[in-house]
Design a protein around this motif. Structure first.
Motif, PDB file in Angstrom:
ATOM      1  N   PRO A  38       0.819  -1.217   0.000  1.00  0.00           N
ATOM      2  CA  PRO A  38       0.000   0.000   0.000  1.00  0.00           C
ATOM      3  C   PRO A  38       0.852   1.266   0.000  1.00  0.00           C
ATOM      4  N   GLN A  40       0.819   5.609   0.533  1.00  0.00           N
ATOM      5  CA  GLN A  40       0.114   6.751   1.090  1.00  0.00           C
ATOM      6  C   GLN A  40       0.188   7.966   0.162  1.00  0.00           C
ATOM      7  N   ALA A  45      -1.355   6.555  -6.146  1.00  0.00           N
ATOM      8  CA  ALA A  45      -2.647   5.859  -6.163  1.00  0.00           C
ATOM      9  C   ALA A  45      -3.421   6.209  -7.431  1.00  0.00           C
TER      10      ALA A  45
END
Length: 64
Positions: A38, A40, A45
């Motif tokens: 993942p 941040q 993203a």
């Protein structure tokens, strides 16, 4: 130690997996993008989502 795919005892030839089948399943998960770290970073993203949209639409990816 147990196999991370099926939880059976590991086999020395396929460690950390129990068999070639489980090793191949793990590889397929990696190649299919099922494992991810993942982020941040909102821009990262957004880029990832755009890439997924292109792949789903069947378009070729742009060179980086």
């Amino acid at each position: 130690m147990t196999c991370p795919i099926c939880a059976k005892p590991t086999a020395p030839d396929y460690r950390p997996f129990c068999s070639r089948r489980c090793a191949d399943l793990d590889l397929a998960r990696w190649l299919g993008g099922h494992y991810a770290v993942p982020s941040q970073d909102p821009e990262e993203a957004l880029e990832a989502q755009e890439e997924m949209d292109r792949l789903e639409a069947g378009q070729k990816t742009r060179p980086h």
